[in-house]
Design a protein around this motif. Structure first.
Motif, PDB file in Angstrom:
ATOM      1  N   VAL A 112      15.034  40.424  58.129  1.00 36.96           N
ATOM      2  CA  VAL A 112      14.156  41.417  59.145  1.00 36.96           C
ATOM      3  C   VAL A 112      13.435  42.222  58.226  1.00 36.96           C
ATOM      4  CG1 VAL A 112      14.349  43.277  60.624  1.00 36.96           C
ATOM      5  CG2 VAL A 112      15.910  41.653  60.796  1.00 36.96           C
ATOM      6  N   ASN A 113      13.648  42.698  56.998  1.00 37.29           N
ATOM      7  CA  ASN A 113      12.815  43.539  56.338  1.00 37.29           C
ATOM      8  C   ASN A 113      11.793  42.970  55.223  1.00 37.29           C
ATOM      9  OD1 ASN A 113      13.697  46.362  56.344  1.00 37.29           O
ATOM     10  ND2 ASN A 113      15.884  45.390  56.105  1.00 37.29           N
ATOM     11  N   ILE A 114      11.666  41.635  55.463  1.00 34.26           N
ATOM     12  CA  ILE A 114      10.606  41.121  54.548  1.00 34.26           C
ATOM     13  C   ILE A 114       9.333  41.609  54.573  1.00 34.26           C
ATOM     14  CG2 ILE A 114       9.286  38.631  54.023  1.00 34.26           C
ATOM     15  CD1 ILE A 114      12.214  37.458  54.474  1.00 34.26           C
ATOM     16  N   PRO A 115       9.016  41.909  56.053  1.00 32.76           N
ATOM     17  CA  PRO A 115       7.535  42.624  55.800  1.00 32.76           C
ATOM     18  C   PRO A 115       7.313  43.887  55.152  1.00 32.76           C
ATOM     19  CG  PRO A 115       8.385  42.244  58.046  1.00 32.76           C
ATOM     20  CD  PRO A 115       9.253  41.536  57.151  1.00 32.76           C
ATOM     21  N   PHE A 116       8.418  44.672  55.426  1.00 34.95           N
ATOM     22  CA  PHE A 116       8.393  46.170  54.907  1.00 34.95           C
ATOM     23  C   PHE A 116       8.626  46.313  53.499  1.00 34.95           C
ATOM     24  CE2 PHE A 116      10.261  45.958  59.354  1.00 34.95           C
ATOM     25  CZ  PHE A 116       9.355  47.277  59.736  1.00 34.95           C
ATOM     26  N   ILE A 117       8.811  45.222  52.741  1.00 35.05           N
ATOM     27  CA  ILE A 117       8.618  45.258  51.307  1.00 35.05           C
ATOM     28  C   ILE A 117       7.501  44.436  50.834  1.00 35.05           C
ATOM     29  CG2 ILE A 117      10.267  43.077  50.666  1.00 35.05           C
ATOM     30  CD1 ILE A 117      11.205  45.996  48.827  1.00 35.05           C
ATOM     31  N   VAL A 118       6.805  43.301  51.420  1.00 32.44           N
ATOM     32  CA  VAL A 118       5.995  42.489  50.865  1.00 32.44           C
ATOM     33  C   VAL A 118       4.743  43.336  51.197  1.00 32.44           C
ATOM     34  CG1 VAL A 118       4.756  40.290  51.162  1.00 32.44           C
ATOM     35  CG2 VAL A 118       7.202  40.236  51.098  1.00 32.44           C
ATOM     36  N   GLN A 119       4.415  43.705  52.325  1.00 29.60           N
ATOM     37  CA  GLN A 119       3.246  44.344  52.631  1.00 29.60           C
ATOM     38  C   GLN A 119       2.744  45.694  51.812  1.00 29.60           C
ATOM     39  OE1 GLN A 119       1.403  43.052  54.739  1.00 29.60           O
ATOM     40  NE2 GLN A 119       0.050  44.395  55.448  1.00 29.60           N
ATOM     41  N   PRO A 120       3.765  46.601  51.654  1.00 29.39           N
ATOM     42  CA  PRO A 120       3.383  47.643  50.354  1.00 29.39           C
ATOM     43  C   PRO A 120       2.958  46.941  48.918  1.00 29.39           C
ATOM     44  CG  PRO A 120       5.397  48.237  51.909  1.00 29.39           C
ATOM     45  CD  PRO A 120       5.108  46.710  52.180  1.00 29.39           C
ATOM     46  N   MET A 121       4.096  45.779  48.807  1.00 27.40           N
ATOM     47  CA  MET A 121       3.557  45.566  47.351  1.00 27.40           C
ATOM     48  C   MET A 121       2.457  44.748  47.145  1.00 27.40           C
ATOM     49  SD  MET A 121       6.374  46.906  46.040  1.00 27.40           S
ATOM     50  CE  MET A 121       5.478  46.398  44.557  1.00 27.40           C
ATOM     51  N   GLN A 122       2.038  44.067  48.169  1.00 28.67           N
ATOM     52  CA  GLN A 122       0.745  43.342  48.209  1.00 28.67           C
ATOM     53  C   GLN A 122      -0.357  44.410  48.091  1.00 28.67           C
ATOM     54  OE1 GLN A 122       0.178  40.717  51.697  1.00 28.67           O
ATOM     55  NE2 GLN A 122      -1.896  40.148  51.024  1.00 28.67           N
ATOM     56  N   LEU A 123      -0.116  45.475  49.063  1.00 27.03           N
ATOM     57  CA  LEU A 123      -1.244  46.466  49.028  1.00 27.03           C
ATOM     58  C   LEU A 123      -1.456  47.390  47.610  1.00 27.03           C
ATOM     59  CD1 LEU A 123      -0.860  48.470  52.520  1.00 27.03           C
ATOM     60  CD2 LEU A 123      -2.782  47.341  51.675  1.00 27.03           C
ATOM     61  N   ALA A 124      -0.354  47.496  46.921  1.00 19.55           N
ATOM     62  CA  ALA A 124       0.006  48.078  45.701  1.00 19.55           C
ATOM     63  C   ALA A 124      -0.758  47.137  44.638  1.00 19.55           C
ATOM     64  CB  ALA A 124       1.178  48.280  45.367  1.00 19.55           C
ATOM     65  N   TYR A 125      -0.258  45.919  44.810  1.00 14.02           N
ATOM     66  CA  TYR A 125      -1.092  45.000  43.557  1.00 14.02           C
ATOM     67  C   TYR A 125      -2.705  44.970  44.213  1.00 14.02           C
ATOM     68  CZ  TYR A 125       2.883  43.799  41.049  1.00 14.02           C
ATOM     69  OH  TYR A 125       4.131  43.693  40.293  1.00 14.02           O
ATOM     70  N   GLY A 126      -2.859  44.903  45.365  1.00 19.73           N
ATOM     71  CA  GLY A 126      -4.368  44.657  45.722  1.00 19.73           C
ATOM     72  C   GLY A 126      -5.220  45.847  45.446  1.00 19.73           C
ATOM     73  N   GLY A 127      -4.694  47.044  45.315  1.00 18.75           N
ATOM     74  CA  GLY A 127      -5.135  48.394  44.924  1.00 18.75           C
ATOM     75  C   GLY A 127      -5.656  48.622  43.475  1.00 18.75           C
ATOM     76  N   MET A 128      -5.047  47.636  42.758  1.00 19.27           N
ATOM     77  CA  MET A 128      -5.162  47.991  41.136  1.00 19.27           C
ATOM     78  C   MET A 128      -6.194  47.106  40.823  1.00 19.27           C
ATOM     79  SD  MET A 128      -2.046  46.966  38.523  1.00 19.27           S
ATOM     80  CE  MET A 128      -2.622  45.533  38.288  1.00 19.27           C
ATOM     81  N   PRO A 129      -7.403  47.656  40.125  1.00 16.18           N
ATOM     82  CA  PRO A 129      -8.426  46.973  39.635  1.00 16.18           C
ATOM     83  C   PRO A 129      -7.988  45.580  38.461  1.00 16.18           C
ATOM     84  CG  PRO A 129      -8.811  49.092  39.411  1.00 16.18           C
ATOM     85  CD  PRO A 129      -7.412  48.999  39.659  1.00 16.18           C
ATOM     86  N   ILE A 130      -8.497  44.663  38.686  1.00 20.57           N
ATOM     87  CA  ILE A 130      -8.396  43.423  37.952  1.00 20.57           C
ATOM     88  C   ILE A 130      -8.618  43.718  36.435  1.00 20.57           C
ATOM     89  CG2 ILE A 130     -10.456  42.266  38.299  1.00 20.57           C
ATOM     90  CD1 ILE A 130      -7.211  40.253  38.770  1.00 20.57           C
ATOM     91  N   GLU A 131      -9.369  44.667  36.395  1.00 21.51           N
ATOM     92  CA  GLU A 131     -10.047  44.689  34.989  1.00 21.51           C
ATOM     93  C   GLU A 131      -8.853  45.528  34.095  1.00 21.51           C
ATOM     94  OE1 GLU A 131     -11.583  45.748  37.774  1.00 21.51           O
ATOM     95  OE2 GLU A 131     -13.361  44.517  37.709  1.00 21.51           O
TER      96      GLU A 131
END
Lengths: 298, 227
Positions: free
Chosen positions: B100-119
């Protein structure tokens, strides 16, 4: 692991170098905090990962001194505290852990492996189901006979102003009043089947569209009236015999429905304490309390 | 019997603790992968991950009951794996809670990584850091608020989960009766005052948890977007 340790205790000049690399200086306490947390989480995960599951299996019953798990028909909710008060006083045992639900639901849970040791149902068929699956230790014991009551909001709050009976209910519905009537769900609650039979006998079945509220169990049917969601509920007499609730109660002719008979059975996982409680439930002192709550001897 | 019992709190916190602990590493890895992957199936995988968020808990509960029931082949595997049937046990509850909790962990983690510049990562590689060192020294300090947000979300959401817990756990005192189930149980027993105390405790705890995420986010400057 060595690498992890090295990383954790890295020297300060390495840190400065890193800060320069990414050009985003970070407050030191935060960094230490997150590393400490991460290390803690990793260590706990490693050490406890496996043992977590085995540690919590100790909740399994068996012949220990742990309090037994009892599955009870919802209609027993009101008398259970009084019963247990007497039981603990006479035996000195610890308070059993309880789960209240409809008999049908509980028997499904037992079939699926729920760790109950004793089961008090409001019908025989629920017990027959689990007996056929080999999950019982004893044949079903006939405990007591239950009756139904009609419950409505107090007369000063209801729109019809008098105590509702099955007869007045028929008149009210015939004259076009839209009433909400709650009964325990007949699909899995024995008192619900009896309630449906009583409505049938009164010529009220099927109820007008939108009138019937199927409650999850007997207790919830009463809850619907108390919350004002329903005008009337048909519930086990046990729930309203010694109540302090602001409701009016009238009895329903027991001849208008098939008797609801409570059965008791010891389940396959029963421990010593469950057996002790099983024996006490068959005693005359238990029957006396059940009678005080509107149940009769079988 | 009619007093405020602590056992639902213990069950709830135990469940939330194990769910968070077991889900965090998986969620971090998976969220990271989702953030960087160029895989064509990405929209499909993302939809699958979000599915538990939109499905009624009864649907998840139904499938888990069907899968874990001792009469089924999958249920027998699960029984062998865990040494006992999973339905109506604490272990079963943990497994259900993880799903049940998969989206609650994956979504914030994906956002966190996505918000980090690749440079930033590239700079670390150019500076000679290995992938592991980059993750530890460069990525983690950046996504730290995201981790905290995800962990707090999962923890609080587990405390509040009702439908799946009732279906898979079955309201057994001391084993599967969580705080939210205890509230339901007390309402059915007409013990409104006790239900009120349990409810108030959940409100206060959840508020504190969310506040913690927000405050930490403000301090580190860039976390608000994950919470």
């Amino acid at each position: 692991m060595i690498k992890l340790f090295r990383l954790f205790s890295n020297s300060s000049d390495e840190d400065t170098a890193l800060d320069a690399t990414r050009g985003l200086p970070k407050a030191k306490p935060v960094r230490i905090l997150y590393r400490a947390c991460l290390l803690f989480v990793t260590m706990t995960a490693i050490t406890l990962g496996g043992s977590a599951f085995s540690a919590s299996t100790e909740t399994k019953p068996a012949a220990t001194n742990k309090p037994p798990h009892i599955a009870l028909a919802s209609s027993f909710r009101s008398l259970w505290p009084t019963l247990m008060h007497a039981y603990i006083k006479s035996s000195g045992s610890s308070l059993p852990l309880t789960s209240f639900a409809s008999s049908g639901l509980l028997s499904t849970q037992i079939l699926r492996g729920a760790p109950f040791e004793l089961f008090i149902s409001a019908d025989l068929s629920s017990i027959t189901r689990i007996k056929n699956a080999g999950k019982t230790l004893t044949p079903p014991y006939t405990l007591a006979r239950g009756t139904l009551s009609l419950v409505s909001l107090p007369t000063h709050q209801s729109s019809w102003g008098t105590v509702a009976t099955m007869e007045s209910l028929r008149e009210l519905i015939k004259s076009g009043n839209s009433l909400k009537i709650a009964i325990p769900n007949p699909r899995h609650a024995p008192y619900g089947i009896a309630a449906q039979q009583a409505l049938q006998a009164a010529g009220l079945w099927p109820l007008p569209k939108g009138s019937l509220l199927n409650a999850e169990n007997a207790s919830q049917a009463l809850q619907y009236v108390l919350s004002g969601a329903a005008d009337i509920a048909i519930v086990p007499t046990t729930l309203v015999t010694r109540h302090t609730l602001d409701i009016t109660v009238s009895s329903i002719d027991p001849a208008s429905y098939e008797p609801v008979i409570h059965h008791l059975v010891l389940l396959a996982q029963a421990g010593e304490q469950a057996q002790q409680l099983y024996a006490w439930m068959k005693s005359s002192s238990a029957l006396k309390i059940m009678q005080q709550f509107g149940l009769s001897a079988p | 019997m009619n007093s405020l019992s602590l056992s639902p709190f213990i069950v709830s916190f135990k469940l939330a603790f194990w769910t968070t602990l077991l889900l965090l590493p998986v969620g971090m890895w998976f969220g990271r992968w989702l953030a960087y992957t160029q895989c064509r199936a990405k929209p499909w995988i993302e939809s699958l991950v979000l599915l538990p968020l939109v499905l009624p808990p009864t649907v998840i509960g139904y499938y888990l009951l069907a899968i874990f029931s001792p009469d089924t082949v999958t249920g027998q595997w699960a029984t062998q794996l865990f040494g006992q049937p999973l339905v109506f046990t604490f272990q079963g509850l943990v497994v259900a809670s993880l799903i049940v909790n998969i989206p609650f962990i994956v979504q914030p983690m994906q956002l966190a990584y996505g918000g980090m510049p690749i440079e930033i990562r590239e700079a670390a590689w150019v500076s000679g850091l290995s992938a592991m060192e980059t993750w530890w020294h460069v990525e983690l300090p950046q996504i730290w608020p995201g981790i905290l947000a995800a962990a707090t979300l999962v923890f609080s959401h587990t405390l509040g989960e009702f439908g799946v817990v009732l279906l898979v756990g079955g309201n057994i005192e001391g084993i599967t009766r969580t705080v939210s189930i205890a509230i339901y149980d007390h309402v059915q027993a007409f013990e409104m005052q006790l239900a009120g105390w349990f409810s108030l405790s959940l409100v206060l705890f959840s508020l504190l948890a969310l506040l913690l995420v927000r405050l930490t986010g403000h301090r580190s400057g860039n976390a608000q977007k994950y919470a």
